[in-house]
Write an enzyme that holds these catalytic residues in place. Structure first.
Site, mmCIF file in Angstrom:
data_model
loop_
_atom_site.group_PDB
_atom_site.id
_atom_site.type_symbol
_atom_site.label_atom_id
_atom_site.label_comp_id
_atom_site.label_asym_id
_atom_site.label_seq_id
_atom_site.Cartn_x
_atom_site.Cartn_y
_atom_site.Cartn_z
ATOM 1 N NE ARG A 15 -1.317 2.644 2.685
ATOM 2 C CZ ARG A 15 -0.924 3.840 3.086
ATOM 3 N NH1 ARG A 15 -0.969 4.880 2.258
ATOM 4 N NH2 ARG A 15 -0.430 4.015 4.300
ATOM 5 C CG ASP A 16 3.244 4.353 2.958
ATOM 6 O OD1 ASP A 16 2.868 5.277 2.214
ATOM 7 O OD2 ASP A 16 3.960 4.535 3.953
ATOM 8 C CG HIS A 207 5.165 5.034 9.024
ATOM 9 N ND1 HIS A 207 4.388 4.099 8.362
ATOM 10 C CD2 HIS A 207 5.654 5.852 8.055
ATOM 11 C CE1 HIS A 207 4.409 4.359 7.062
ATOM 12 N NE2 HIS A 207 5.174 5.419 6.860
ATOM 13 C CG HIS A 209 8.917 8.019 5.052
ATOM 14 N ND1 HIS A 209 8.484 8.058 3.745
ATOM 15 C CD2 HIS A 209 7.898 7.483 5.764
ATOM 16 C CE1 HIS A 209 7.253 7.573 3.679
ATOM 17 N NE2 HIS A 209 6.870 7.228 4.893
ATOM 18 C CB CYS A 240 5.991 12.085 1.785
ATOM 19 S SG CYS A 240 4.694 13.297 2.151
ATOM 20 C CG ASN A 249 7.479 3.652 3.785
ATOM 21 O OD1 ASN A 249 6.912 4.241 4.687
ATOM 22 N ND2 ASN A 249 6.913 3.454 2.599
#
Length: 302
Positions: A15-16, A207, A209, A240, A249
């Site tokens: 997903r991300d 979470h 990055h 992002c 990530n």
């Protein structure tokens, strides 16, 4: 503080990791990615997103992905749900967990979803209530917890405030997210220390990055702060779209390598994850950003 003996890794690449890819990733590849991650032993896989395809066209096949994956017993399959329509799609797809997302930055909230933090949280209340009535887990993400692309520094109190709002809604797990990767270990300790004063550390995840190469150091700082749940993405996929230069990530392979060196168990097959990262990078026609994964792949090929 003593480090935890075991860490839960939430794999977010389906997903991300893929949501911002310009070229549409075929549904077959997404399904295979989720299945390979499940087989590698991840306890939680963020598999799809039920948002409007107008805004995130890459995630338009979320229902198909969820219908076709081979579900591993005991694995939590999460999906992103911004509203009731998204929740209805998640419910029909048999999601084990939904993910809602608010921000700790007023500027980010206004720019991203055209409303205040308080208004955005209020919108999630019926979604969370419906999920709880359906017996579905809820995870609440706090975007820009360590910095914002629009306002810069984000007060620690703002992160705590969103966490408390999530708690009031009875969210099961709360993500403290460094959305643009500007955090440093000192700031991570400050934020995690403040949040764990009001939320059980067992319900908090990190979470991170890796925009400035701080993600592994930030994870270590979070571990030292009592956090034992982390989000990662194979080959460092993701990024992002709201922050110029923000990279993906933190790579799952790099985190697993570090945790193994710290004698921390994850239950995840490291070698299988290296293979997955190399396979996915090959499909996307580029080299992944995992230094551990690339180094091991090069060693194997030598």
């Amino acid at each position: 503080m003593a480090l935890p003996s075991r860490v839960k890794i939430v794999e977010v690449s389906p997903r991300d990791g893929l949501q911002n890819e310009k070229e549409f990733v075929p549904t077959d590849i997404k399904v295979e990615l989720v299945d390979r991650l499940s087989a590698a032993g991840f306890p939680n896989v963020e598999a799809a997103s039920f948002v409007s395809p107008k805004w995130v066209p890459q995630m338009a096949d979320g229902a198909d992905v969820m219908a076709r994956i081979q579900r591993r017993p005991g694995t939590i399959y999460s999906v992103l749900t911004p509203n009731m329509k998204g929740f209805e799609g998640a419910l029909a797809a048999g999601a084990d967990e939904i993910v809602i997302f608010g921000a700790a930055s007023e500027a980010f909230s206004q720019k991203n979803i055209n409303c205040s933090i308080a208004e955005s949280i209020a919108r999630f209340e019926p979604v969370v209530q419906a999920a709880r009535e359906a017996g579905i887990r809820v995870r609440g993400s706090i975007s820009c917890a360590l910095g914002c692309p629009y306002q810069g520094e984000v007060p620690v109190e703002a992160v705590v405030d969103v966490a408390q709002r999530y708690l009031a809604m009875q969210v099961d797990e709360i993500d403290v997210a460094d959305t643009i990767g500007v955090g440093t270990p000192k700031r991570v300790r400050e934020v995690m220390t403040a949040v764990t004063r009001v939320v059980d550390p067992a319900r908090i995840s990190g979470h991170f990055h890796d925009t400035y190469g701080q993600a592994l150091a930030n994870i270590l700082a979070a571990l030292e702060s009592g956090i034992s749940i982390f989000h990662t993405s194979v080959a460092g996929l993701g990024g992002c779209p709201y922050a110029k230069g923000a990279t993906g990530n933190v790579a799952t392979e790099d985190v697993l390598y570090m945790l193994r060196g710290l004698d921390i168990e994850t239950g995840v097959d490291f070698d299988a994850v290296v293979d997955i990262g190399q396979w996915m990078s090959s499909h996307l026609n580029r080299k992944g950003s995992s230094r551990a994964g690339n180094a091991i792949a090069a060693k194997r090929a030598a």
